[in-house]
Design a protein around this motif. Structure first.
Motif, mmCIF file in Angstrom:
data_model
loop_
_atom_site.group_PDB
_atom_site.id
_atom_site.type_symbol
_atom_site.label_atom_id
_atom_site.label_comp_id
_atom_site.label_asym_id
_atom_site.label_seq_id
_atom_site.Cartn_x
_atom_site.Cartn_y
_atom_site.Cartn_z
ATOM 1 N N PRO A 1 15.476 -9.664 12.345
ATOM 2 C CA PRO A 1 15.179 -8.166 11.786
ATOM 3 C C PRO A 1 14.332 -7.310 12.368
ATOM 4 O O PRO A 1 13.319 -7.992 13.185
ATOM 5 N N ALA A 2 14.675 -6.173 12.163
ATOM 6 C CA ALA A 2 13.654 -5.191 12.926
ATOM 7 C C ALA A 2 12.402 -5.125 12.095
ATOM 8 O O ALA A 2 12.255 -5.693 11.116
ATOM 9 N N LEU A 3 11.399 -4.567 12.689
ATOM 10 C CA LEU A 3 10.127 -4.231 12.224
ATOM 11 C C LEU A 3 10.222 -3.440 10.908
ATOM 12 O O LEU A 3 11.177 -2.574 10.927
ATOM 13 N N PRO A 4 9.416 -3.488 10.055
ATOM 14 C CA PRO A 4 9.638 -3.043 8.779
ATOM 15 C C PRO A 4 9.376 -1.354 9.076
ATOM 16 O O PRO A 4 8.467 -1.062 10.034
ATOM 17 N N THR A 5 9.833 -0.333 8.010
ATOM 18 C CA THR A 5 9.922 0.826 8.459
ATOM 19 C C THR A 5 9.250 1.486 7.318
ATOM 20 O O THR A 5 9.442 3.045 7.162
ATOM 21 N N ALA A 6 8.949 0.955 6.222
ATOM 22 C CA ALA A 6 8.392 1.557 4.842
ATOM 23 C C ALA A 6 7.335 2.695 5.199
ATOM 24 O O ALA A 6 6.404 2.328 5.885
ATOM 25 N N GLU A 7 7.239 3.569 4.503
ATOM 26 C CA GLU A 7 6.307 4.849 4.564
ATOM 27 C C GLU A 7 5.064 4.198 4.113
ATOM 28 O O GLU A 7 4.845 3.461 3.200
ATOM 29 N N PRO B 1 4.301 -13.305 6.349
ATOM 30 C CA PRO B 1 4.776 -12.475 7.721
ATOM 31 C C PRO B 1 5.818 -11.572 7.041
ATOM 32 O O PRO B 1 6.730 -11.950 6.142
ATOM 33 N N PRO B 2 6.005 -10.428 7.597
ATOM 34 C CA PRO B 2 7.485 -9.676 7.449
ATOM 35 C C PRO B 2 8.677 -10.463 7.997
ATOM 36 O O PRO B 2 8.249 -11.314 9.008
ATOM 37 N N VAL C 1 0.475 -3.930 2.027
ATOM 38 C CA VAL C 1 0.176 -3.595 3.470
ATOM 39 C C VAL C 1 1.013 -3.188 4.135
ATOM 40 O O VAL C 1 2.311 -2.986 3.831
ATOM 41 N N PHE C 2 0.801 -2.755 5.427
ATOM 42 C CA PHE C 2 1.599 -2.198 6.422
ATOM 43 C C PHE C 2 1.156 -2.615 7.763
ATOM 44 O O PHE C 2 -0.126 -3.096 7.904
ATOM 45 N N VAL C 3 2.149 -2.721 8.495
ATOM 46 C CA VAL C 3 1.745 -3.248 9.727
ATOM 47 C C VAL C 3 1.053 -2.193 10.824
ATOM 48 O O VAL C 3 1.740 -1.098 11.118
ATOM 49 N N ALA D 1 4.611 -1.264 2.119
ATOM 50 C CA ALA D 1 5.463 -2.001 1.548
ATOM 51 C C ALA D 1 6.118 -2.752 2.701
ATOM 52 O O ALA D 1 7.287 -3.365 2.399
ATOM 53 N N ASP D 2 5.452 -3.447 3.782
ATOM 54 C CA ASP D 2 5.789 -4.039 4.872
ATOM 55 C C ASP D 2 5.885 -5.285 4.739
ATOM 56 O O ASP D 2 6.867 -6.053 5.067
#
Length: 609
Positions: free
Chosen positions: A159-165, A43-44, A221-223, A214-215
């Motif tokens: 931590p905040a939710l991931p924000t990578a593009e 998990p992130p 993968v990404f959320v 990059a989450d």
């Protein structure tokens, strides 16, 4: 300075804060799985609640907290790690043995008082797990609450939710467009009687939409959530994560973007009479509570899970090329290692640094596919060992070094384990190494009927090891994604897994073969290659399958006891080494090429090289 006390004090305080929150909510027990709303293996950081609360950092394990007890349930891969990391925390190590994956459910059913209340965040619990837990609790009229995320209250610096593009997996590596994949998923869904399909697993979503992110560490993968209808597809993702050009491309392919938080509302608005396909093992329980009663749920495996497990010919071609680059990186690393050994200090951390740097120099490399496991002697006996700056070994003296590592490349995902000697290996070490090698060869060379269920193949690799009265506590093989998760279903070569129809072996599947032997406090041996399942010549008895070995890196013959090998074992090993040399030699030069030549010399029947 008392390092143990200093390290565990936050855990004690956090458990106390959780108990206070439980008391305010009227809970007798709280369950903390190792998952996120997408049921990810890794998990992130935002959802690594169990690690934050317990201090245990392994990738699998479940924490249960009551007013006067806290226990962490983990399987044998993590017993040593958990025993160390839980010291002084007040948390009891609860050992899961094979066949008792839900032992903590049974424990809750017997330890929580009749009429009591168990709480869990339903967003991190699968539909199937929730049903199993409810069944265990209902006999004693214990209530299950799934609407409570107590960490939102007590984890103040969460931590905040991931924000990578998000980015596109580029065309040269893709054999199907996303419109074609969506069409396939819709066809498969209709075949199951469904007109809508709900997806929450990140690897399925990334595969269908030909997107990567990059989450999550090591997994590209990404959320997001996805809802696929008869003529529409909506991707629920945080605003700002999809660049404008990519957003336009998605829209042109019939894919609409919506904010991540609107996924529940979209489920609530499904039309009356709709039939929604959901995977009960890969969908979280709480989100599906938003589905109207007038919508029928069709519970079956995600079609994309089966589709993406069977790699296309184009993907396989890229994977073969990727294996050459990954193998060349390993040649460069091992050439450096053997030259540096005894002349400069090398630690388990140095191994990770040097090997990661060698991969990073190869074309197409993106990131590692998991955290490198470099375990010397006793550390190698822990299958999921991870060296740290606070605790690691120096590579010196006599022993065995186990290195399990892998990379994410545009053209595929790699995962390999090799064991090399430091000094002269003992007779006992050679004995264990050769048994493991025989197990790997036995399965690698196997031919088997099509549709055989993957768990049934496990015994082929274990037989030479079992014959010596030895066993290992993990599966022999896992599926591997295509520039995706290094652990991919639905197939797994493991007698611990259920031999269900969806686990049947099919051409195009990529699987690891990784038997092992682990001597606690002494050494660990695991040899791992990735293999491609392919069609074998048919016979009068029907269709058969076989494996093509994909991984390219020498197996260290200095660790072999030749008298334990038969002629077919030696032929397999020599043929493998001949292929490795032919495929890798064009990609390396200098010391790396010399190392490759030395380590691929054929082994004679009398044991000489």
């Amino acid at each position: 300075m008392n390092l143990t006390k200093q390290a565990t004090t936050p855990v004690v305080e956090r458990i106390a804060q959780l108990r206070a929150a439980m008391q305010r909510a009227g809970l007798d027990a709280y369950l903390v799985p190792s998952a996120d709303p997408h049921l990810s293996e890794y998990p992130p950081m935002h959802w690594q609640s169990r690690a934050w609360l317990s201090g245990f950092t392994g990738s699998a394990g479940t924490l249960v907290v009551t007013a006067d007890f806290a226990g962490l349930w983990v399987d044998s891969r993590y017993w040593s790690q958990a025993d160390t990391q839980l010291a002084g925390s007040g948390i009891t190590l609860m050992k899961i043995v094979p066949g008792q994956a839900h032992a903590h459910f049974a424990w809750l059913a017997t330890q929580v008082p009749a009429g009591g209340v168990v709480g869990v965040d339903g967003l991190v619990l699968s539909v199937l797990a929730a049903s199993t837990l409810q069944s265990a609790l209902s006999a004693r009229k214990i209530m299950l609450r799934t609407d409570l995320d107590l960490f939102a209250e007590i984890w103040r610096d969460r931590p905040a939710l991931p924000t990578a593009e998000v980015f596109e997996h580029p065309a040269p590596y893709i054999s199907m467009t996303r419109t074609a994949k969506l069409a396939c998923v819709r066809t498969q869904s209709r075949a199951q009687g469904a007109d809508w399909h709900w997806l929450s697993t990140l690897d399925d979503i990334a595969w269908i939409f030909n997107l990567r992110g990059a989450d999550v560490s090591y997994n590209p993968v990404f959320v997001a959530y996805a809802l696929i209808g008869p003529s529409s597809a909506t991707l629920f993702i945080a605003p700002g994560k999809v660049p404008a050009a990519l957003k336009r491309a998605l829209l042109a392919d019939g894919v609409t973007l919506a904010p991540y938080e609107q996924a529940a509302a979209a489920l609530a608005c499904l039309p009356t009479g709709a039939k929604l396909l959901v995977d009960p093992r890969r969908s979280n329980y709480q989100m599906l509570k938003y589905v109207p009663a007038q919508v029928s749920l069709i519970e079956t495996i995600n079609p994309s899970t089966l589709l993406k497990s069977r790699k296309s010919e184009l993907e396989v071609a890229h994977i073969r090329a990727t294996m050459e680059q990954d193998g060349a990186a390993l040649c460069e690393f091992f050439a450096w290692f053997e030259q540096a050994l005894g002349h400069e200090e090398i630690t388990e951390l140095t191994v990770d640094e040097q090997l990661s740097a060698a991969r990073a120099r190869r074309p197409g490399f993106v990131t590692l596919s998991f955290s490198t496991i470099a375990g010397f002697n006793a550390n190698g006996a822990m299958p999921h060992y991870c060296a740290s700056t606070a605790a690691h070994a120096t590579i010196a003296g006599q022993g065995l070094l186990l290195i399990d590592s892998g990379g994410q490349y545009w053209g595929g995902t790699t995962d390999i384990t090799r064991v090399v000697p430091v000094g002269i290996p003992s007779a006992a070490q050679k004995h264990d190494f050769t048994l493991v090698l025989k197990g790997m060869i036995a399965l690698s060379a196997a031919r088997f009927p099509r549709f055989i269920r993957a768990p049934m193949l496990d015994a082929l690799a274990r037989a030479p090891i079992w014959a010596a009265g030895v066993d290992y506590g993990h599966g022999t093989g896992h599926g591997v994604g295509y520039f995706l998760n290094v652990h991919e279903g639905p197939h797994a070569i493991s007698h611990y897994a259920a031999a269900e129809p969806t686990t049947a072996m099919e051409a195009g599947m990529i699987t690891s073969i990784e038997p092992g032997i682990y001597r606690p406090e002494q050494w660990g041996i695991r040899i791992e290659n990735l293999v491609l399942t392919r069609s074998a010549p048919p016979t009068e008895f029907g269709e058969f399958l076989e494996f093509e070995t994909l991984t390219l890196c020498p197996i260290d013959t200095r660790c072999i006891e030749p008298s334990l090998l038969n002629a077919s074992d030696i032929t397999w090993l020599n043929d493998y080494h001949s292929m490795v040399h032919a495929r890798l030699a064009p990609h390396v030069s200098g010391a790396a090429r010399e190392w490759l030549k030395a380590r691929t010399c054929p082994l004679e029947l009398n044991g000489s090289s």
